[in-house]
Each structure stands twice: as C-alpha cells, then as structure tokens.
Design a protein around this motif. Structure first.
Motif, mmCIF file in Angstrom:
data_model
loop_
_atom_site.group_PDB
_atom_site.id
_atom_site.type_symbol
_atom_site.label_atom_id
_atom_site.label_comp_id
_atom_site.label_asym_id
_atom_site.label_seq_id
_atom_site.Cartn_x
_atom_site.Cartn_y
_atom_site.Cartn_z
ATOM 1 N N ARG A 32 56.141 55.739 8.041
ATOM 2 C CA ARG A 32 56.479 54.503 8.766
ATOM 3 C C ARG A 32 57.437 53.642 7.953
ATOM 4 O O ARG A 32 58.323 52.986 8.501
ATOM 5 C CB ARG A 32 55.218 53.671 9.042
ATOM 6 N N ALA A 38 61.021 51.633 12.718
ATOM 7 C CA ALA A 38 59.660 51.095 12.629
ATOM 8 C C ALA A 38 59.687 49.654 12.129
ATOM 9 O O ALA A 38 60.373 49.333 11.157
ATOM 10 C CB ALA A 38 58.810 51.951 11.705
ATOM 11 N N ASP A 42 54.962 48.011 14.901
ATOM 12 C CA ASP A 42 54.595 49.429 14.833
ATOM 13 C C ASP A 42 53.527 49.661 13.767
ATOM 14 O O ASP A 42 52.589 50.436 13.978
ATOM 15 C CB ASP A 42 55.827 50.277 14.499
ATOM 16 N N TYR A 46 49.791 51.141 14.290
ATOM 17 C CA TYR A 46 49.416 52.353 13.548
ATOM 18 C C TYR A 46 48.148 52.110 12.733
ATOM 19 O O TYR A 46 47.203 52.902 12.770
ATOM 20 C CB TYR A 46 50.569 52.756 12.631
#
Length: 428
Positions: A32, A38, A42, A46
C-alpha cells in the motif's frame, strides 16, 4: 458422531480464515505504501479489514478453545511469517501469555521471525503485555519498537530513556540509539552528538546528521554547515542510488535545499535517477523543463513523472498524461538467479508530450515558490497530505512537520485507526 462436530469444524475454518486475513493482510500491507494510487482512505479501509479479523479471533477465543487448539497445532510445524504475526497479535489481544512467550522465543532463536514478531508488537493495541514483550527483546529491536510506539506508549519511551541514561552508549547500538532520540524528538543531545559527525561508521554519521538537521538549534550556522558537508559527503560516497544515498539526499533536500542544489550537477552525471528524485523533493516549479526532458528517457521516465506529480499534485491517469510503457525485455538469467527488482516498477509511465501540454496550461497557477503535492510547502499543506494524501508522500510530510515543530515524528506506518485518532488533534 458428536453433535458439536459441525460447529467445531466451522469454527476451525473461521480461525484459519481470520488468521490468514490478519497475517497475509500484514504481508501485503507494505505494498500500500508504495502504490501510486493508494491514499489515507485506502489505508483506513485496508487496516479496518485486518482489525475485523483480529476482533473475530478474539471473539472465537472467548467462545471456546478453537484458536488455542489451532495455535498448538501450528506450533508443531514451521510457521510462516504471516502466521507468526497473526498469532502474536492474537496472543496480545487475548492475553495468552504462553503463546506470546512462545512467539517471542521463536523470534529470538530464529532471527528470520523477528520482523513478523516486531511488526505484531507495533500493530497490537497498547498494553502492559506489549510493553513487557518489547522490553524483553534484544536492545536494537527494543529501541526501534519503543520509537514506533512513541505516541501511544509514552511510559515505554520513558523506561527506554532511563535505561539509556544508566549506561554508556554501546558503539554497536549508536545508529539505533540516535534514530530513537530523533524519532521521539529528544532535543537536548546536540552537544553530545555533534562530534559524531566525524565518526568512522557511515551509519552513525547518517543518523547524527538526521538528528541535527531535524532538532539542533536553527541559529547555529556553523553546525548547519557541518551537517550539510556530512550529508553531501555521504551522498557522494554512496555506491548505490537506491540505498542509503536516497535517504540522505531526501533529508538534505527537505531541510537544507540550498546545499542539495550544490550536489545536483555531479549527481546528474554519476547518479541521474537520484538527481531526478531530488528535483521532486526540492519542489521547485522552475525545474519542470528538466523533468519533462527526463520523461523522454526510458530509464528516467517513471521517476521523473513521480517527481512532477510530487511538485504539482497532478496524477497522470486522472489528468491525461499517462501512457502504456514499453514491453519488458526478457532478462538473461541462470536457473538459480534471483530476478532483479526494478525500483520504479510501481510507478506509472508518463507521456512527456501530454504532460508538457498539461504543464503549459497550468504552470501559472503554481507560481515560483516551493510546492509539495501541488500545495505551498508549508505546515497547512503538509498536514493536509497527512490527513488525505497519497501514502507515498506522507513520510515526507511527517518529516517536514517534525522539522518545523522540532518534536516527535509522526509514524505514518502505524495502524490507520491509530493514526486517525492522532490526526484528529491536528490544527485545522
């Protein structure tokens, strides 16, 4: 057949599912931070999925011995790193001291496991168990983890400081000790550290220069010049563009841009990729013609596009200046060879002609002053990047804010839900 068998079977599958969700979530999480698309949202989504698996394991543990039975079974065989991470987090959350001690012993006896165990202690919620587990680690790992938990476990930091003050500094631990002092924002060590700029160990010189450029009194011009000379010498002596020189060059660009400009001419000859990176870190819109020129060279195109994005905040896909890159040529290799990793693999390919047109249409809005992510290079913009910006840029924003405030650094790799709480206290 026992009536409980179907339930037990389902529970075992759920344990496997959530251990994988937590463990392999951690293994993939680092992707990421280098993905160009990202952002903070995000990372929040996650990490929330990892947290959901963590909570599901806790509830399964409270409902029966399913997780404990699985742990006993897995410990009879070699563990994958992902499994060790997940089991360590579960041991902390569920206060399974035997499991935490077992994972600790594995991480000390088998150094390959230390990364997963330490990452689990950085992830898990603050507790006395986490503090005790960190304090039981070898000194270098203990320093790094105390620094990573600096904002939510201040007593651990205090205990580490007491320990450091009670004994002479260990030469082997100097880089880690200085990095710890810098990360926690300990500002009273300038006089003690300044002589280490001449240390024989390059790692000590690097960490010392980073500390001094971040936390030393700003009115000491002689010391600032010495720090600049040290950083410039470290860049010049580094043989690898993607190694320590990158970190050194970034510190110089962010905090002593005039000194960074002095080394650029030589770097464009000796290490052109690093020089192109530095233009992005310096954030000067006047460097855009150089970056457009670099976009026309395949070996520099992607890093040049990343530098242009960092200055302007423009995204190649969103703003119409991306392109399909050339097909990758097959690599010659022997059967036992390990394929090389390209440093720019995660970056999009820019279309130099399209970006030049975009820049011509937008250049006037950027003016001539330093920019960062398209915003003025100043605290409000840095805080905005920390709140909502691309993950790849957030460590630079945190670094700039630490230099500005001369306090503790902001850990951009901490769990997102923890970072979100800390960011709520930022000024508007």
């Amino acid at each position: 057949m026992s009536l409980l068998h179907p339930l037990t079977s389902t529970a075992a599958k759920l344990v496997d599912h959530h251990l994988d969700g937590l463990g392999f979530g951690w293994r993939r999480r680092s992707d990421r931070f280098i993905h160009p698309d990202a952002d903070v949202a995000d990372l929040v989504a996650y990490d929330d999925r990892m947290l959901a698996s963590q909570e599901a394991l806790r509830e399964l543990h409270q409902a029966g011995s399913f997780v404990t039975d699985h742990a006993h079974l897995r410990l009879k065989h070699p563990l994958r790193l992902a499994e060790l991470f997940a089991l360590t987090v579960h041991a902390v959350v569920s206060d399974e001291r035997w499991l935490l001690n077992t994972c600790h012993d594995l991480s000390v006896g088998l150094p390959d496991y230390s990364e997963a165990f330490d990452a689990a202690l950085a992830w898990a919620p603050a507790s006395d168990g986490v503090a005790q587990a960190i304090q039981a680690l070898p000194p270098q790992r203990r320093l790094a983890l105390a620094a990573r938990r600096r904002l939510d476990m201040p007593r651990l930091v205090d205990a580490t400081l007491v320990e450091l003050s009670a004994a002479p500094w260990n030469e082997e631990l100097l880089p880690a000790t200085i990095a710890f002092a810098c990360d926690i924002g300990r500002r009273d060590l300038t006089d003690r550290l300044a002589p280490l700029l001449d240390h024989s160990n390059a790692a000590v010189r690097l960490e010392t220069a980073r500390y001094l450029v971040m936390l030393a009194p700003r009115d000491d011009r002689a010391l600032a010049a010495q720090v600049s000379a040290t950083l410039q010498a470290l860049i010049a002596s580094s043989a690898h563009e993607h190694g320590p020189s990158s970190r050194v060059a970034q510190a110089l660009c962010l905090h002593q841009p005039d000194a960074a400009r002095e080394v650029l001419p030589d770097l464009f000859t000796q290490a052109p990729r690093l020089a192109v990176q530095m233009l992005g870190w310096l954030g000067n819109p006047a460097d855009m013609p150089t970056l457009i020129h670099a976009m026309r060279h395949a070996d520099l195109a992607r890093v040049a596009g990343a530098s242009a994005s960092l200055i302007t905040g423009s995204h190649p896909g969103r703003d119409g200046w991306s392109m399909r890159g050339p097909d990758r040529a097959p690599r010659e290799s022997t059967p036992d060879a390990i394929p090389a990793i390209e440093a720019d693999d995660a970056l999009p390919w820019p279309d130099a002609h399209a970006f030049a047109a975009w820049w011509q249409a937008h250049a006037d809005s950027f003016g001539t002053h330093q920019r960062f992510a398209g915003l003025p290079a100043a605290p409000p913009g840095w805080r905005e990047v920390l709140r909502r910006g691309p993950l790849r840029w957030r460590p630079m924003a945190a670094d700039r804010l630490q230099h500005h405030h001369q306090g503790p650094g902001f850990p951009t790799d901490a769990p997102a839900f923890r970072q979100w709480t800390w960011m709520a206290g930022f000024p508007a």
